[in-house]
Design a protein around this motif. Sequence first.
Motif, short mmCIF file in Angstrom:
data_model
loop_
_atom_site.label_atom_id
_atom_site.label_comp_id
_atom_site.label_asym_id
_atom_site.label_seq_id
_atom_site.Cartn_x
_atom_site.Cartn_y
_atom_site.Cartn_z
N LEU A 93 0.81 -1.22 0.00
CA LEU A 93 0.00 0.00 0.00
C LEU A 93 0.85 1.27 0.00
CD1 LEU A 93 -2.86 -1.14 2.38
CD2 LEU A 93 -2.96 -0.84 -0.08
N PRO A 94 1.75 1.48 0.98
CA PRO A 94 2.55 2.71 0.90
C PRO A 94 3.48 2.73 -0.31
CG PRO A 94 3.34 1.29 2.67
CD PRO A 94 2.04 0.72 2.21
N ARG A 95 3.93 1.57 -0.76
CA ARG A 95 4.85 1.54 -1.90
C ARG A 95 4.18 2.05 -3.16
NH1 ARG A 95 6.69 -2.77 -5.64
NH2 ARG A 95 8.80 -2.22 -6.32
N GLN A 96 2.90 1.71 -3.36
CA GLN A 96 2.24 2.18 -4.58
C GLN A 96 1.82 3.64 -4.48
OE1 GLN A 96 -0.71 -0.89 -4.41
NE2 GLN A 96 -2.34 0.50 -3.85
N PHE A 97 1.81 4.20 -3.27
CA PHE A 97 1.51 5.62 -3.10
C PHE A 97 2.78 6.47 -3.18
CE2 PHE A 97 -2.61 4.24 -1.88
CZ PHE A 97 -3.44 5.34 -2.02
N TYR A 98 3.86 5.98 -2.59
CA TYR A 98 5.07 6.81 -2.47
C TYR A 98 6.22 6.33 -3.36
CZ TYR A 98 2.57 8.02 1.82
OH TYR A 98 1.62 8.39 2.72
N GLY A 99 6.28 5.06 -3.67
CA GLY A 99 7.40 4.51 -4.40
C GLY A 99 8.30 3.73 -3.45
N PRO A 100 9.48 3.37 -3.91
CA PRO A 100 10.04 3.59 -5.25
C PRO A 100 9.49 2.60 -6.26
CG PRO A 100 11.58 2.34 -3.94
CD PRO A 100 10.43 2.65 -3.03
N GLY A 101 9.99 2.72 -7.51
CA GLY A 101 9.58 1.80 -8.55
C GLY A 101 10.47 0.58 -8.58
N LYS A 102 10.46 -0.09 -9.70
CA LYS A 102 11.21 -1.32 -9.85
C LYS A 102 12.69 -1.11 -9.55
CE LYS A 102 11.92 -5.13 -13.11
NZ LYS A 102 11.63 -5.64 -14.48
N ARG A 103 13.26 -2.01 -8.75
CA ARG A 103 14.68 -1.96 -8.35
C ARG A 103 15.04 -0.63 -7.71
NH1 ARG A 103 16.48 -6.69 -7.65
NH2 ARG A 103 18.61 -5.97 -7.88
#
Length: 343
Positions: free
Chosen positions: A61-71
Amino acid sequence: MKYCIYLKKKVPEVSFSSEEHIFPAGIGGIQKLPMEYVSHECNNAFSAMELSFMRNSLIALPRQFYGPGKRGNLNPKNATKSKVSLIDGESNPNEIKFGYISLGKPYLISQIKVNIKGNYHFLSDTSLGDEVKQVSGFLKKLGKYNGKHTLYQDERLTQDEFILGVHDGKWYLALNHKQHEPQIKNFIMNSLENTLENQTARKGTEQVKVFQTIEFDETFYRVCAKIIFNYLAFVKGQDFVLKECFNPIRHWIVNGGENNFVTLSGQKINMPISYPEKAHKLFIIQDRNSLRGLISFYGDHFETLINLCDDFDGVLGLDGFICDWQNRQELRLIDYISNYTSH
């Protein structure tokens, strides 16, 4: 010495050709262990576990709101996307469609909503480009549709309705109940493509609600334990973490099973310093013969306590590691405090 700290195996039983990050690269981790610490076989197994950790656990959830992206990529063009899921409009909750979240914003995927008795609506997102080209592109992909898709059931669709969408080469099908899947698959394969040539894209501007399923299983806990164990190997060395007192948690990280090691705690390490707002943090604490790890993500969130061992023979002071992924910087706690107090 090439000796896997997780499998306790050497060459030729295992190989060493890849490096293990302390924090996973997908959430911004930079620092790696020496290549001879973690075998390639173990690293491959961990990659699948970390992928589930980043896509399906609390962290998603926080990753898809704040990031980061792949690698760990910070370019907005490469921002993390949530899994494709069904979303609905605020003003009309029955107007469901396929979409995903990226940096906190919902996007529709290319899709067709069909009533097999005669109504067809093509939907997409304006960010995907020209509407006519989107319809044309959808038709070309539909011609290669082989019946394989991820299936969603939603009772807001009638028995005669379905939604078929495509994104990143994968198809998604939503229908009222899975018992209707054979009939609808047959309709798609034999009837749908010829009915769409005069369709134009329909796009909405209303606010949407997104419903996602988050799995809360041992994967989250095992990755948390692995991060702490990796850091312990990083600061104390290979021989230190190969001690027998770490065998129980080592075995559990690799193989899973009954979780006697990790819990969500809500506990914080209180220090008179401030940390980067969305940094990941870990600490290692000794309490008599017990070694504990404490980890949090995206600031003081998802605080998790890890019991490394209860029969530690030695002295280990407070240690920690700060992953300031937004500024692409990682520091040991002692170095972070030194930099903080010097400014």
